[in-house]
Design a protein around this motif. Sequence first.
Motif, PDB file in Angstrom:
ATOM      1  N   MET A 164       0.842  -1.212   0.000  1.00 21.01           N
ATOM      2  CA  MET A 164       0.000   0.000   0.000  1.00 21.01           C
ATOM      3  C   MET A 164       0.870   1.252   0.000  1.00 21.01           C
ATOM      4  SD  MET A 164      -2.909  -1.285   2.657  1.00 21.01           S
ATOM      5  CE  MET A 164      -3.812   0.234   2.921  1.00 21.01           C
ATOM      6  N   TYR A 165       1.985   1.192   0.761  1.00 22.31           N
ATOM      7  CA  TYR A 165       2.840   2.388   0.858  1.00 22.31           C
ATOM      8  C   TYR A 165       3.472   2.684  -0.501  1.00 22.31           C
ATOM      9  CZ  TYR A 165       5.547   6.024   2.990  1.00 22.31           C
ATOM     10  OH  TYR A 165       6.047   7.257   3.295  1.00 22.31           O
ATOM     11  N   ALA A 166       3.921   1.623  -1.195  1.00 23.15           N
ATOM     12  CA  ALA A 166       4.525   1.803  -2.529  1.00 23.15           C
ATOM     13  C   ALA A 166       3.491   2.408  -3.486  1.00 23.15           C
ATOM     14  CB  ALA A 166       5.042   0.470  -3.049  1.00 23.15           C
ATOM     15  N   LEU A 167       2.250   1.956  -3.356  1.00 23.76           N
ATOM     16  CA  LEU A 167       1.176   2.465  -4.212  1.00 23.76           C
ATOM     17  C   LEU A 167       0.838   3.924  -3.865  1.00 23.76           C
ATOM     18  CD1 LEU A 167      -0.603   1.279  -6.432  1.00 23.76           C
ATOM     19  CD2 LEU A 167      -2.204   0.499  -4.670  1.00 23.76           C
ATOM     20  N   ARG A 168       0.819   4.215  -2.571  1.00 25.73           N
ATOM     21  CA  ARG A 168       0.522   5.596  -2.143  1.00 25.73           C
ATOM     22  C   ARG A 168       1.562   6.567  -2.673  1.00 25.73           C
ATOM     23  NH1 ARG A 168       0.559   5.084   3.962  1.00 25.73           N
ATOM     24  NH2 ARG A 168       0.303   7.324   3.935  1.00 25.73           N
ATOM     25  N   ASP A 169       2.795   6.101  -2.690  1.00 20.12           N
ATOM     26  CA  ASP A 169       3.909   6.931  -3.144  1.00 20.12           C
ATOM     27  C   ASP A 169       3.707   7.416  -4.573  1.00 20.12           C
ATOM     28  OD1 ASP A 169       6.148   7.895  -1.993  1.00 20.12           O
ATOM     29  OD2 ASP A 169       7.460   6.233  -2.542  1.00 20.12           O
ATOM     30  N   PRO A 178      -5.770   8.933   8.253  1.00 15.76           N
ATOM     31  CA  PRO A 178      -6.068   7.510   8.498  1.00 15.76           C
ATOM     32  C   PRO A 178      -5.065   6.571   7.823  1.00 15.76           C
ATOM     33  CG  PRO A 178      -7.918   8.577   7.380  1.00 15.76           C
ATOM     34  CD  PRO A 178      -6.915   9.644   7.657  1.00 15.76           C
ATOM     35  N   LEU A 179      -4.577   6.946   6.629  1.00 13.68           N
ATOM     36  CA  LEU A 179      -3.623   6.060   5.945  1.00 13.68           C
ATOM     37  C   LEU A 179      -2.254   6.095   6.626  1.00 13.68           C
ATOM     38  CD1 LEU A 179      -4.559   6.602   2.171  1.00 13.68           C
ATOM     39  CD2 LEU A 179      -5.280   4.777   3.709  1.00 13.68           C
ATOM     40  N   ILE A 180      -1.826   7.264   7.078  1.00  8.17           N
ATOM     41  CA  ILE A 180      -0.535   7.337   7.787  1.00  8.17           C
ATOM     42  C   ILE A 180      -0.643   6.610   9.132  1.00  8.17           C
ATOM     43  CG2 ILE A 180       1.161   8.879   8.884  1.00  8.17           C
ATOM     44  CD1 ILE A 180       0.455  11.012   6.814  1.00  8.17           C
ATOM     45  N   ALA A 181      -1.735   6.885   9.855  1.00 11.97           N
ATOM     46  CA  ALA A 181      -1.890   6.283  11.191  1.00 11.97           C
ATOM     47  C   ALA A 181      -1.940   4.759  11.099  1.00 11.97           C
ATOM     48  CB  ALA A 181      -3.155   6.818  11.864  1.00 11.97           C
ATOM     49  N   SER A 182      -2.698   4.227  10.136  1.00 14.59           N
ATOM     50  CA  SER A 182      -2.811   2.762  10.042  1.00 14.59           C
ATOM     51  C   SER A 182      -1.490   2.157   9.569  1.00 14.59           C
ATOM     52  CB  SER A 182      -3.964   2.355   9.121  1.00 14.59           C
ATOM     53  OG  SER A 182      -3.823   2.990   7.867  1.00 14.59           O
ATOM     54  N   SER A 183      -0.779   2.869   8.694  1.00 10.90           N
ATOM     55  CA  SER A 183       0.514   2.368   8.197  1.00 10.90           C
ATOM     56  C   SER A 183       1.517   2.278   9.358  1.00 10.90           C
ATOM     57  CB  SER A 183       1.016   3.337   7.108  1.00 10.90           C
ATOM     58  OG  SER A 183       2.373   3.138   6.851  1.00 10.90           O
ATOM     59  N   ILE A 184       1.626   3.351  10.118  1.00 12.85           N
ATOM     60  CA  ILE A 184       2.595   3.358  11.228  1.00 12.85           C
ATOM     61  C   ILE A 184       2.182   2.368  12.309  1.00 12.85           C
ATOM     62  CG2 ILE A 184       3.523   4.754  13.141  1.00 12.85           C
ATOM     63  CD1 ILE A 184       3.459   7.178  11.243  1.00 12.85           C
ATOM     64  N   MET A 185       0.923   2.442  12.739  1.00 16.95           N
ATOM     65  CA  MET A 185       0.520   1.635  13.900  1.00 16.95           C
ATOM     66  C   MET A 185       0.466   0.138  13.581  1.00 16.95           C
ATOM     67  SD  MET A 185       0.540   3.510  16.493  1.00 16.95           S
ATOM     68  CE  MET A 185      -0.240   2.527  17.773  1.00 16.95           C
ATOM     69  N   SER A 186       0.123  -0.234  12.350  1.00 16.40           N
ATOM     70  CA  SER A 186       0.109  -1.683  12.049  1.00 16.40           C
ATOM     71  C   SER A 186       1.529  -2.237  12.203  1.00 16.40           C
ATOM     72  CB  SER A 186      -0.443  -1.952  10.640  1.00 16.40           C
ATOM     73  OG  SER A 186       0.327  -1.286   9.659  1.00 16.40           O
ATOM     74  N   LYS A 187       2.531  -1.459  11.788  1.00 20.41           N
ATOM     75  CA  LYS A 187       3.918  -1.938  11.900  1.00 20.41           C
ATOM     76  C   LYS A 187       4.392  -1.935  13.348  1.00 20.41           C
ATOM     77  CE  LYS A 187       5.066   0.947   8.724  1.00 20.41           C
ATOM     78  NZ  LYS A 187       5.429   1.793   7.613  1.00 20.41           N
ATOM     79  N   LYS A 188       4.014  -0.904  14.089  1.00 19.76           N
ATOM     80  CA  LYS A 188       4.428  -0.835  15.501  1.00 19.76           C
ATOM     81  C   LYS A 188       3.796  -1.985  16.291  1.00 19.76           C
ATOM     82  CE  LYS A 188       7.128   1.491  14.932  1.00 19.76           C
ATOM     83  NZ  LYS A 188       8.533   1.477  15.374  1.00 19.76           N
ATOM     84  N   ALA A 206       7.837  18.139   8.127  1.00 25.07           N
ATOM     85  CA  ALA A 206       7.079  16.976   8.608  1.00 25.07           C
ATOM     86  C   ALA A 206       5.918  16.654   7.664  1.00 25.07           C
ATOM     87  CB  ALA A 206       6.533  17.276   9.999  1.00 25.07           C
ATOM     88  N   PHE A 207       5.330  15.454   7.826  1.00 28.11           N
ATOM     89  CA  PHE A 207       4.102  15.113   7.091  1.00 28.11           C
ATOM     90  C   PHE A 207       2.987  16.065   7.493  1.00 28.11           C
ATOM     91  CE2 PHE A 207       5.862  10.750   6.687  1.00 28.11           C
ATOM     92  CZ  PHE A 207       5.673  10.615   5.328  1.00 28.11           C
ATOM     93  N   SER A 208       2.899  16.339   8.810  1.00 33.43           N
ATOM     94  CA  SER A 208       1.834  17.218   9.306  1.00 33.43           C
ATOM     95  C   SER A 208       2.358  18.641   9.301  1.00 33.43           C
ATOM     96  CB  SER A 208       1.437  16.825  10.736  1.00 33.43           C
ATOM     97  OG  SER A 208       1.117  15.461  10.793  1.00 33.43           O
TER      98      SER A 208
HETATM   99  N1  URA Z   1       5.625   6.418   7.911  1.00 36.19           N
HETATM  100  C1  URA Z   1       5.002   5.265   7.664  1.00 36.19           C
HETATM  101  O1  URA Z   1       5.441   4.203   8.061  1.00 36.19           O
HETATM  102  N2  URA Z   1       3.847   5.300   6.960  1.00 36.19           N
HETATM  103  C2  URA Z   1       3.308   6.447   6.493  1.00 36.19           C
HETATM  104  O2  URA Z   1       2.261   6.403   5.880  1.00 36.19           O
HETATM  105  C3  URA Z   1       3.974   7.649   6.762  1.00 36.19           C
HETATM  106  C4  URA Z   1       5.142   7.598   7.488  1.00 36.19           C
END
Ligand code: URA
Length: 444
Positions: A164-169, A178-188, A206-208
């Motif tokens: 998903m991250y490669a596609l978002r890029d 929601p996409l950043i939060a789910s991406s970071i938190m799923s990995k954490k 920053a992103f934000s």
């Molecule tokens: N870092 C991540 O792991 N995912 C994002 O979507 C943004 C920053």
Amino acid sequence: MRMVDLIIKKKRGEELSCEELNYIIAGYCAGDVEEYQMSAFMMAVCFRGMTRAETAHLTEAMLHSGAKADLSSIAGVKVDKHSTGGVGDTTTLVVAPLVAACGGVVAKMSGRGLGHTGGTLDKLESIPGVRVERSVAELREIVERIGVCVIGQSADLVPADRRMYALRDVTGTVDSVPLIASSIMSKKLAAGTDAILLDVKVGSGAFSKTMDSALELARTMVGIGKRLNRRTVAVITDMSQPLGMAVGNGLEVLDAVKVLRGEIGRGDLLYEICMLLARHMLLLGGVAETEAEAARKLERALESGEGLRRLKLMVEALGGDAAYIDHPERLVRTRRRLEVTARRSGYVETLDALKIGAASSMLGAGRARKGDAIDHSVGIELHKRVGDPVASGEPLMTLLINDEARLDEALALADAAYSVGAEPVAAPAMVRAVIDDDETEAAI
Ligand code: URA
């Protein structure tokens, strides 16, 4: 269920159920949902957003797309720390060994730098011999032995995010809470620690870009952590100017060592943020009951040199030559150093983190695309910060250069990062808020 109906539902701004989100992620991983459908869905999320419940369900669906690290055999509360990405942010290399020196247990999977932002793995790899691609078993063994280890993200965790991250890029869908939060938190969450400290950056680098979006991102991630029974705290810190005075991989290792040696101390922004993060990690890990107790333990770990010793042990455990921690200046030997001086006297009004990060990347310290080779020794030393007085002809920064192919471009960008005005300027507050549940915040 059909993917096209779920895309239309999100396009209309309706809330998707847990089952629907599971269907999307499972279907995508199985190859039943096409890349173009996933792109359309994520674009709809960018425009329509998600409720907190939807974001949590999406995170869980992504979390279950792959393996999960099992750290349960390691005694103690395992604490992780994550920065949403910044410039001159070398805090992990200070905070992780320092927390371990105080009795905390730090098991961390980090990332690489991309675009203008740096990554802890690249900084570690500037030390000859260090190998960060390690198995979870190796992570466990090192943490059990020395209390701290930082490795690369294991490839089998959260495969859904990888795709998903490669596609978002490439589809313009990165900047969605929601996409950043789910991406970071799923990995954490997949990384298996008991507690998570999030450093959410706000500002040009920053992103934000705004405090509102940083607060929304921080609250969403803290909410997800709590929902899934992980102790989670977020701090929101400034990224309008670089955090440290050094930007580049070896340069940031050098700065981290200086903090651990006590050469960068009280009053310095990097030091202060490191101590803030470390205090929260000690509280999350149950190593200290109060911030004051945490601060005392950290001071002792700095003064005794135990923090520095843990960094050396970690470097050795990762195969690196710890002599470079005794002589980190050897990491930043370049063919040329170029000083940039102020053209007028006054006060530094801006020091744009995005431009400094991009200029450093252009010198070779960062990569434009995943997999690009980088030069660990180049980067930018900063000599002035926002609010500092400066005299005409005084150095503002020094560029460390090996390859001059893009030097003119990098120089122009770095030069544009600084602006000097006639009037005194207040330095921006480095810490904006601490959030320890999804509704409230303690303003600093
Ligand atoms: N870092 C991540 O792991 N995912 C994002 O979507 C943004 C920053």
